[in-house]
Motif scaffolding. Structure first.
Motif, PDB file in Angstrom:
ATOM      1  N   GLU A 258      -4.829   6.552  -0.224  1.00  0.00           N
ATOM      2  CA  GLU A 258      -4.834   5.766   1.008  1.00  0.00           C
ATOM      3  C   GLU A 258      -5.864   6.264   2.021  1.00  0.00           C
TER       4      GLU A 258
ATOM      5  N   LYS B 267      -9.696  -9.535   0.978  1.00  0.00           N
ATOM      6  CA  LYS B 267      -8.482  -8.743   1.139  1.00  0.00           C
ATOM      7  C   LYS B 267      -8.670  -7.829   2.334  1.00  0.00           C
ATOM      8  N   ASN B 268      -7.577  -7.507   2.982  1.00  0.00           N
ATOM      9  CA  ASN B 268      -7.603  -6.618   4.155  1.00  0.00           C
ATOM     10  C   ASN B 268      -8.591  -7.105   5.214  1.00  0.00           C
TER      11      ASN B 268
ATOM     12  N   GLU C 224      -1.253  -5.355  -5.476  1.00  0.00           N
ATOM     13  CA  GLU C 224      -0.790  -6.615  -4.901  1.00  0.00           C
ATOM     14  C   GLU C 224      -1.037  -6.659  -3.396  1.00  0.00           C
ATOM     15  N   LYS C 225      -1.422  -7.850  -2.906  1.00  0.00           N
ATOM     16  CA  LYS C 225      -1.599  -8.107  -1.478  1.00  0.00           C
ATOM     17  C   LYS C 225      -2.570  -7.123  -0.828  1.00  0.00           C
TER      18      LYS C 225
ATOM     19  N   LYS D  58      -3.171  -4.077  -1.555  1.00  0.00           N
ATOM     20  CA  LYS D  58      -2.759  -2.678  -1.604  1.00  0.00           C
ATOM     21  C   LYS D  58      -3.352  -1.979  -2.827  1.00  0.00           C
ATOM     22  N   VAL D  59      -3.256  -0.670  -2.819  1.00  0.00           N
ATOM     23  CA  VAL D  59      -3.670   0.133  -3.962  1.00  0.00           C
ATOM     24  C   VAL D  59      -2.598   0.062  -5.046  1.00  0.00           C
TER      25      VAL D  59
END
Length: 264
Positions: free
Chosen positions: A242, A32-33, A68-69, A71-72
């Motif tokens: 974030e 992810k990321n 999701e995707k 994200k937090v």
């Protein structure tokens, strides 16, 4: 006052830890990321924790690593100022390679302050727990930060991420003690809280990595601050979700020594 919340967190951490262990036989990894490793167990364990918390505290908010995707996940509280901060598997790189140094980290913040925290290591069965003014316990035994100076037998954990290189002062500090990195910030903080380590240095970490550990350190009589020495609390979990954080945690005896080494 928060003993019930600690009990909830311990149950949730145990259930999630059991699930993580059961998934070890068939680990599937993805990213992810761009570069962060995630396994199929991370969201499964996270949902177990959330379900257990919501069963007892339906109005409380949630900040958790696996949204999701990439994200937090942020679920605002409904009628309270309580936030549970969850890292279902802290040390996912270790976990993905079946190295048993990983942990489940669950913290509770109320009015921007930590009030309860649990760090559980499924591989060893170590359960670290703390509540506001209630002390810190390892497997039911009251534990404290050490009172030792840095010496050859001391252990200090440092982060593996140093964007600008390791400061010369930290290199010199590590020459006088035993350097460790277990791959889990939550475990590093728990071991400082229980007196096994003198200090740890945290770079580029997120709130779920250190929230429970901060509670452990506080109740074990140690210090955790930003690397400039200022307090990390009060800390709004949603606003902080974030951000990256650079922290230092230690016993009271060596805290200023470690802070000085970071800037030298």
């Amino acid at each position: 006052m928060y003993s019930k919340d600690v009990k909830i967190a311990k149950k949730a951490a145990t259930l999630a830890g059991d699930k993580a262990l059961s998934e070890l036989a068939n680990i599937k990894t993805s990213f992810k990321n761009g570069s962060e490793v995630v396994t199929q167990a991370d969201p499964l364990c996270q949902q177990i924790i959330i379900d257990e918390i919501k069963k007892h505290c339906p109005e409380d908010g949630i900040v958790a690593e696996e949204g999701e995707k990439g994200k937090v996940l942020v679920l605002p509280p409904q009628g309270s100022q309580r936030w549970w901060i969850i890292d279902p598997i802290d040390g996912t790189n270790n976990y993905s390679k079946k190295i048993m140094l990983f942990s489940v980290s669950i913290a509770l913040f109320e009015d921007s302050m930590p009030v309860a925290g649990v760090v559980y290591c499924p591989g060893s069965g170590e359960m670290f727990e703390a509540s506001l003014n209630g002390g810190m316990f390892l497997n039911g035994i009251r534990s404290f930060c050490s009172e030792d100076q840095i010496k050859p037998q001391s252990m200090v954990a440092i982060d593996s991420a140093w964007p600008n290189g390791i400061p010369e002062g930290i290199i010199e500090l590590c020459k006088s003690c035993k350097l460790r990195n277990f791959g889990s910030t939550a475990l590093h903080l728990a071991y400082v809280a229980s007196g096994s380590m003198n200090a740890c240095i945290v770079n580029k970490n997120r709130i779920w990595d250190f929230a429970a550990g901060a509670m452990l350190i506080q109740e074990a009589g140690g210090k955790i601050t930003y690397q400039d020495g200022t307090d990390i609390t009060p800390l709004n979990p949603q606003a902080a979700s974030e951000k990256n954080f650079e922290l230092t945690a230690s016993n009271n005896v060596v805290h200023n020594i470690v802070l000085d080494a970071l800037i030298s």
